[in-house]
Design a protein around this motif. Structure first.
Motif, PDB file in Angstrom:
ATOM      1  N   GLN A  37      -5.687  -2.423  -0.313  1.00  0.00           N
ATOM      2  CA  GLN A  37      -5.556  -3.788   0.199  1.00  0.00           C
ATOM      3  C   GLN A  37      -5.853  -4.815  -0.900  1.00  0.00           C
ATOM      4  N   ILE A  38      -6.913  -4.594  -1.646  1.00  0.00           N
ATOM      5  CA  ILE A  38      -7.302  -5.535  -2.705  1.00  0.00           C
ATOM      6  C   ILE A  38      -6.248  -5.545  -3.812  1.00  0.00           C
ATOM      7  N   VAL A  39      -5.851  -4.362  -4.275  1.00  0.00           N
ATOM      8  CA  VAL A  39      -4.870  -4.272  -5.360  1.00  0.00           C
ATOM      9  C   VAL A  39      -3.544  -4.892  -4.949  1.00  0.00           C
ATOM     10  N   SER A  40      -3.112  -4.603  -3.722  1.00  0.00           N
ATOM     11  CA  SER A  40      -1.823  -5.143  -3.287  1.00  0.00           C
ATOM     12  C   SER A  40      -1.867  -6.659  -3.126  1.00  0.00           C
ATOM     13  N   ARG A  41      -2.999  -7.202  -2.715  1.00  0.00           N
ATOM     14  CA  ARG A  41      -3.093  -8.664  -2.574  1.00  0.00           C
ATOM     15  C   ARG A  41      -3.137  -9.360  -3.934  1.00  0.00           C
ATOM     16  N   VAL A  42      -3.785  -8.730  -4.891  1.00  0.00           N
ATOM     17  CA  VAL A  42      -3.937  -9.363  -6.202  1.00  0.00           C
ATOM     18  C   VAL A  42      -2.657  -9.239  -7.033  1.00  0.00           C
ATOM     19  N   VAL A  47      -0.197  -5.439   1.647  1.00  0.00           N
ATOM     20  CA  VAL A  47       0.237  -4.384   2.562  1.00  0.00           C
ATOM     21  C   VAL A  47      -0.395  -4.690   3.916  1.00  0.00           C
ATOM     22  N   GLY A  48       0.441  -4.938   4.916  1.00  0.00           N
ATOM     23  CA  GLY A  48      -0.029  -5.465   6.190  1.00  0.00           C
ATOM     24  C   GLY A  48      -0.889  -4.544   7.025  1.00  0.00           C
ATOM     25  N   TRP A  49      -0.665  -3.263   6.944  1.00  0.00           N
ATOM     26  CA  TRP A  49      -1.366  -2.340   7.827  1.00  0.00           C
ATOM     27  C   TRP A  49      -2.764  -1.972   7.351  1.00  0.00           C
ATOM     28  N   THR A  50      -3.124  -2.323   6.118  1.00  0.00           N
ATOM     29  CA  THR A  50      -4.409  -1.873   5.567  1.00  0.00           C
ATOM     30  C   THR A  50      -5.606  -2.453   6.313  1.00  0.00           C
TER      31      THR A  50
END
Length: 175
Positions: A37-42, A47-50
């Motif tokens: 979640q952190i890596v994908s946001r940065v 990622v919506g489902w995390t």
């Protein structure tokens, strides 16, 4: 009666041998999901489902972890009143406390089952997972802790001690 207690203690150890690695695996999965979640946001698109998976894992870890703590006698307890009693009364007070705890756990299992059924029509937002699976841990953990409490009561009645005669692999007493 001692044979029955030995059988129940083996069952208790078997259940714990399943739950403890499940809690560990869920914690590892929680760390992985939150990291994703952190890596994908940065760096990418979130990622919506995390967030949903992390929330559900935390619920399951909390309840299953409570069963592990219950078996090892690691929940918070105020024992100064019982400890101040004469040894014979201590045993009766411990049995009474365990029976009261068992009554609570039975009520939690019944209420948890009803809540699980009441939410069975609902689906989670991202994964479209039936909420029955999320809430199933409430009655499940209540039944497991209730069985541990019942075994503790039987152990007290048979041996006079809430602690099993054998010790876990980690060196902890089973109750």
């Amino acid at each position: 009666m001692h044979r029955l207690l030995d059988l129940l203690e083996r069952l208790e150890r078997g259940i714990d041998a399943v739950i403890q690695p499940a809690v560990f695996a869920a914690m590892a999965a929680l760390i992985a999901v939150i990291t994703l979640q952190i890596v994908s946001r940065v760096f990418f698109t979130a990622v919506g489902w995390t967030e949903e998976v992390a929330r559900f894992l935390l619920v399951w870890i909390t309840f299953l972890g409570a069963t592990v703590a219950f078996r090892r006698g690691r929940h918070i307890a105020v024992t100064f009143v019982i400890d101040a009693l004469p040894e014979r009364l201590q045993r009766h007070a411990r049995i009474l406390a365990m029976v009261a705890g068992l009554a609570f756990l039975i009520a939690l299992a019944v209420i948890g089952q009803r809540y699980m059924q009441a939410q069975s029509f609902q689906k989670s937002a991202s994964l479209r997972l039936s909420m029955t699976w999320v809430y199933a841990v409430i009655p499940l953990s209540a039944v497991v802790m209730g069985s541990y409490a019942l075994i503790d009561v039987i152990r007290l009645l048979v041996r006079g001690s809430p602690v099993a005669s054998s010790v876990d692999d980690e060196g902890d007493s089973p109750s």
